[in-house]
Design a protein around this motif. Structure first.
Motif, PDB file in Angstrom:
ATOM      1  N   LEU A  69     -13.818  44.299  48.188  1.00 16.23           N
ATOM      2  CA  LEU A  69     -13.325  45.369  49.051  1.00 16.23           C
ATOM      3  C   LEU A  69     -14.303  46.529  49.143  1.00 16.23           C
ATOM      4  CD1 LEU A  69      -9.647  45.413  47.745  1.00 16.23           C
ATOM      5  CD2 LEU A  69     -10.546  44.236  49.772  1.00 16.23           C
ATOM      6  N   ASP A  70     -14.927  46.840  48.020  1.00  9.16           N
ATOM      7  CA  ASP A  70     -15.857  47.965  47.992  1.00  9.16           C
ATOM      8  C   ASP A  70     -16.860  47.733  46.875  1.00  9.16           C
ATOM      9  OD1 ASP A  70     -16.786  50.412  49.007  1.00  9.16           O
ATOM     10  OD2 ASP A  70     -15.741  51.537  47.450  1.00  9.16           O
ATOM     11  N   ILE A  71     -18.082  48.169  47.103  1.00 11.27           N
ATOM     12  CA  ILE A  71     -19.118  47.966  46.096  1.00 11.27           C
ATOM     13  C   ILE A  71     -20.136  49.094  46.185  1.00 11.27           C
ATOM     14  CG2 ILE A  71     -20.411  46.412  47.622  1.00 11.27           C
ATOM     15  CD1 ILE A  71     -21.103  44.795  45.038  1.00 11.27           C
ATOM     16  N   GLU A  72     -20.392  49.710  45.056  1.00 13.26           N
ATOM     17  CA  GLU A  72     -21.417  50.737  44.925  1.00 13.26           C
ATOM     18  C   GLU A  72     -22.211  50.383  43.664  1.00 13.26           C
ATOM     19  OE1 GLU A  72     -21.795  55.531  44.248  1.00 13.26           O
ATOM     20  OE2 GLU A  72     -19.895  54.738  44.970  1.00 13.26           O
ATOM     21  N   PRO A  73     -23.391  49.760  43.828  1.00 12.82           N
ATOM     22  CA  PRO A  73     -24.141  49.243  42.683  1.00 12.82           C
ATOM     23  C   PRO A  73     -24.249  50.232  41.515  1.00 12.82           C
ATOM     24  CG  PRO A  73     -25.199  48.581  44.709  1.00 12.82           C
ATOM     25  CD  PRO A  73     -24.097  49.543  45.085  1.00 12.82           C
ATOM     26  N   ASN A  74     -24.012  49.689  40.328  1.00 13.34           N
ATOM     27  CA  ASN A  74     -24.083  50.419  39.062  1.00 13.34           C
ATOM     28  C   ASN A  74     -23.042  51.532  38.938  1.00 13.34           C
ATOM     29  OD1 ASN A  74     -26.347  48.868  38.220  1.00 13.34           O
ATOM     30  ND2 ASN A  74     -27.635  50.166  39.498  1.00 13.34           N
ATOM     31  N   ARG A  75     -22.074  51.551  39.858  1.00 13.78           N
ATOM     32  CA  ARG A  75     -21.085  52.627  39.856  1.00 13.78           C
ATOM     33  C   ARG A  75     -19.639  52.108  39.969  1.00 13.78           C
ATOM     34  NH1 ARG A  75     -20.270  57.112  37.959  1.00 13.78           N
ATOM     35  NH2 ARG A  75     -19.359  58.701  39.235  1.00 13.78           N
ATOM     36  N   SER A  76     -19.364  51.284  41.019  1.00 11.75           N
ATOM     37  CA  SER A  76     -17.986  50.799  41.187  1.00 11.75           C
ATOM     38  C   SER A  76     -17.948  49.485  41.957  1.00 11.75           C
ATOM     39  CB  SER A  76     -17.114  51.845  41.899  1.00 11.75           C
ATOM     40  OG  SER A  76     -17.523  52.010  43.232  1.00 11.75           O
ATOM     41  N   LEU A  77     -16.919  48.708  41.634  1.00 15.60           N
ATOM     42  CA  LEU A  77     -16.692  47.410  42.255  1.00 15.60           C
ATOM     43  C   LEU A  77     -15.187  47.218  42.368  1.00 15.60           C
ATOM     44  CD1 LEU A  77     -17.593  44.553  43.176  1.00 15.60           C
ATOM     45  CD2 LEU A  77     -17.522  43.884  40.763  1.00 15.60           C
ATOM     46  N   SER A  78     -14.738  46.858  43.568  1.00 13.23           N
ATOM     47  CA  SER A  78     -13.320  46.668  43.803  1.00 13.23           C
ATOM     48  C   SER A  78     -13.128  45.377  44.581  1.00 13.23           C
ATOM     49  CB  SER A  78     -12.784  47.864  44.607  1.00 13.23           C
ATOM     50  OG  SER A  78     -11.408  47.743  44.819  1.00 13.23           O
ATOM     51  N   TYR A  79     -12.133  44.571  44.133  1.00 13.79           N
ATOM     52  CA  TYR A  79     -11.832  43.336  44.859  1.00 13.79           C
ATOM     53  C   TYR A  79     -10.344  43.025  44.793  1.00 13.79           C
ATOM     54  CZ  TYR A  79     -13.087  41.547  40.141  1.00 13.79           C
ATOM     55  OH  TYR A  79     -13.232  41.348  38.788  1.00 13.79           O
ATOM     56  N   SER A  80      -9.882  42.308  45.821  1.00 18.21           N
ATOM     57  CA  SER A  80      -8.496  41.855  45.807  1.00 18.21           C
ATOM     58  C   SER A  80      -8.370  40.753  44.759  1.00 18.21           C
ATOM     59  CB  SER A  80      -8.084  41.343  47.192  1.00 18.21           C
ATOM     60  OG  SER A  80      -8.884  40.238  47.571  1.00 18.21           O
ATOM     61  N   TRP A  81      -7.148  40.570  44.263  1.00 18.52           N
ATOM     62  CA  TRP A  81      -6.859  39.584  43.211  1.00 18.52           C
ATOM     63  C   TRP A  81      -5.502  38.982  43.555  1.00 18.52           C
ATOM     64  CZ3 TRP A  81      -9.414  38.705  38.364  1.00 18.52           C
ATOM     65  CH2 TRP A  81      -8.671  37.989  37.413  1.00 18.52           C
ATOM     66  N   GLN A  82      -5.505  37.746  44.043  1.00 18.57           N
ATOM     67  CA  GLN A  82      -4.265  37.121  44.482  1.00 18.57           C
ATOM     68  C   GLN A  82      -4.055  35.792  43.765  1.00 18.57           C
ATOM     69  OE1 GLN A  82      -4.146  36.862  48.750  1.00 18.57           O
ATOM     70  NE2 GLN A  82      -4.701  38.999  49.007  1.00 18.57           N
ATOM     71  N   ALA A  83      -2.924  35.707  43.071  1.00 19.09           N
ATOM     72  CA  ALA A  83      -2.572  34.467  42.352  1.00 19.09           C
ATOM     73  C   ALA A  83      -1.095  34.504  41.995  1.00 19.09           C
ATOM     74  CB  ALA A  83      -3.413  34.334  41.090  1.00 19.09           C
ATOM     75  N   PHE A  84      -0.433  33.365  42.100  1.00 16.19           N
ATOM     76  CA  PHE A  84       0.957  33.218  41.667  1.00 16.19           C
ATOM     77  C   PHE A  84       1.888  34.270  42.291  1.00 16.19           C
ATOM     78  CE2 PHE A  84      -1.824  31.867  38.110  1.00 16.19           C
ATOM     79  CZ  PHE A  84      -1.579  30.499  38.181  1.00 16.19           C
ATOM     80  N   GLY A  85       1.661  34.621  43.565  1.00 14.69           N
ATOM     81  CA  GLY A  85       2.504  35.591  44.255  1.00 14.69           C
ATOM     82  C   GLY A  85       2.122  37.040  44.024  1.00 14.69           C
ATOM     83  N   LEU A  86       1.149  37.287  43.186  1.00 10.70           N
ATOM     84  CA  LEU A  86       0.687  38.642  42.930  1.00 10.70           C
ATOM     85  C   LEU A  86      -0.426  38.986  43.913  1.00 10.70           C
ATOM     86  CD1 LEU A  86       0.454  41.242  41.185  1.00 10.70           C
ATOM     87  CD2 LEU A  86      -1.213  40.000  39.794  1.00 10.70           C
ATOM     88  N   GLU A  87      -0.274  40.098  44.598  1.00  9.27           N
ATOM     89  CA  GLU A  87      -1.329  40.613  45.465  1.00  9.27           C
ATOM     90  C   GLU A  87      -1.720  41.973  44.911  1.00  9.27           C
ATOM     91  OE1 GLU A  87      -0.246  40.509  49.588  1.00  9.27           O
ATOM     92  OE2 GLU A  87       0.328  38.403  49.473  1.00  9.27           O
ATOM     93  N   SER A  88      -2.879  42.026  44.276  1.00 10.61           N
ATOM     94  CA  SER A  88      -3.290  43.252  43.602  1.00 10.61           C
ATOM     95  C   SER A  88      -4.749  43.553  43.896  1.00 10.61           C
ATOM     96  CB  SER A  88      -3.059  43.117  42.096  1.00 10.61           C
ATOM     97  OG  SER A  88      -3.862  42.084  41.557  1.00 10.61           O
ATOM     98  N   VAL A  89      -5.215  44.668  43.353  1.00 17.23           N
ATOM     99  CA  VAL A  89      -6.605  45.082  43.494  1.00 17.23           C
ATOM    100  C   VAL A  89      -7.148  45.416  42.117  1.00 17.23           C
ATOM    101  CG1 VAL A  89      -8.168  46.824  44.460  1.00 17.23           C
ATOM    102  CG2 VAL A  89      -6.268  45.960  45.835  1.00 17.23           C
ATOM    103  N   VAL A  90      -8.332  44.862  41.812  1.00 16.12           N
ATOM    104  CA  VAL A  90      -9.026  45.145  40.559  1.00 16.12           C
ATOM    105  C   VAL A  90     -10.214  46.046  40.891  1.00 16.12           C
ATOM    106  CG1 VAL A  90     -10.403  44.150  38.684  1.00 16.12           C
ATOM    107  CG2 VAL A  90      -8.326  42.979  39.489  1.00 16.12           C
ATOM    108  N   THR A  91     -10.339  47.134  40.145  1.00 13.75           N
ATOM    109  CA  THR A  91     -11.449  48.064  40.355  1.00 13.75           C
ATOM    110  C   THR A  91     -12.112  48.372  39.021  1.00 13.75           C
ATOM    111  OG1 THR A  91     -10.317  49.059  42.231  1.00 13.75           O
ATOM    112  CG2 THR A  91     -12.128  50.329  41.242  1.00 13.75           C
ATOM    113  N   PHE A  92     -13.421  48.208  38.986  1.00  9.76           N
ATOM    114  CA  PHE A  92     -14.218  48.619  37.841  1.00  9.76           C
ATOM    115  C   PHE A  92     -15.010  49.853  38.251  1.00  9.76           C
ATOM    116  CE2 PHE A  92     -13.585  44.180  36.781  1.00  9.76           C
ATOM    117  CZ  PHE A  92     -13.434  44.211  35.407  1.00  9.76           C
TER     118      PHE A  92
END
Length: 140
Positions: A69-92
């Motif tokens: 979903l979003d990426i800023e090298p060496n700073r932040s990474l965000s992606y959708s995470w969908q499994a078993f009916g869960l629709e979520s977002v993981v952000t580092f």
């Protein structure tokens, strides 16, 4: 007026003695992701679709469908995470410190009726982040 139940979030945050650039490698290189998280065909490009997969037991497979979903090298990474009916977002997010960096992992999107998924994610992410820390200690 109908009240909307709150969405829950799992957050793990810790300071490590490694620079953001080193952590970034472990968050974005598939062979390193496989060591601490799961097997993946991840590519660090916004919009890129990918999966995480593992087979914890011979008759059980876990597949997570994701998209960057979003990426800023060496700073932040965000992606959708969908499994078993869960629709979520993981952000580092990575924040440099004099000692290394603060790693913050946030997974949001757990509905009130997804208590088992929420509790499972809380336990799993603690283990994943501990394995990430172990991997970082071995990396050059």
């Amino acid at each position: 007026m109908t009240e909307i139940p709150p969405i829950r979030t799992v957050v793990i945050e810790r300071e490590v003695a490694h620079p953001p650039e080193k952590i970034w490698r472990a968050l974005t290189q598939p062979h390193l992701l496989e060591e601490w998280l799961m097997k993946t065909d991840f590519k660090p490009e916004k919009g890129q679709k990918f999966t995480f997969s593992r087979q914890p037991q011979p008759d059980i497979s876990v597949v997570v469908d994701c998209q960057v979903l979003d990426i800023e090298p060496n700073r932040s990474l965000s992606y959708s995470w969908q499994a078993f009916g869960l629709e979520s977002v993981v952000t580092f997010t990575l924040e440099p410190t004099p000692r290394g960096a603060i790693i913050r992992m946030e997974q949001t999107g757990f509905r009130p009726d997804q208590d088992a998924a929420y509790k499972g994610a809380r336990a799993s992410w603690k283990q994943f982040v501990a394995r990430l820390d172990e991997l970082l200690s071995r990396l050059d």
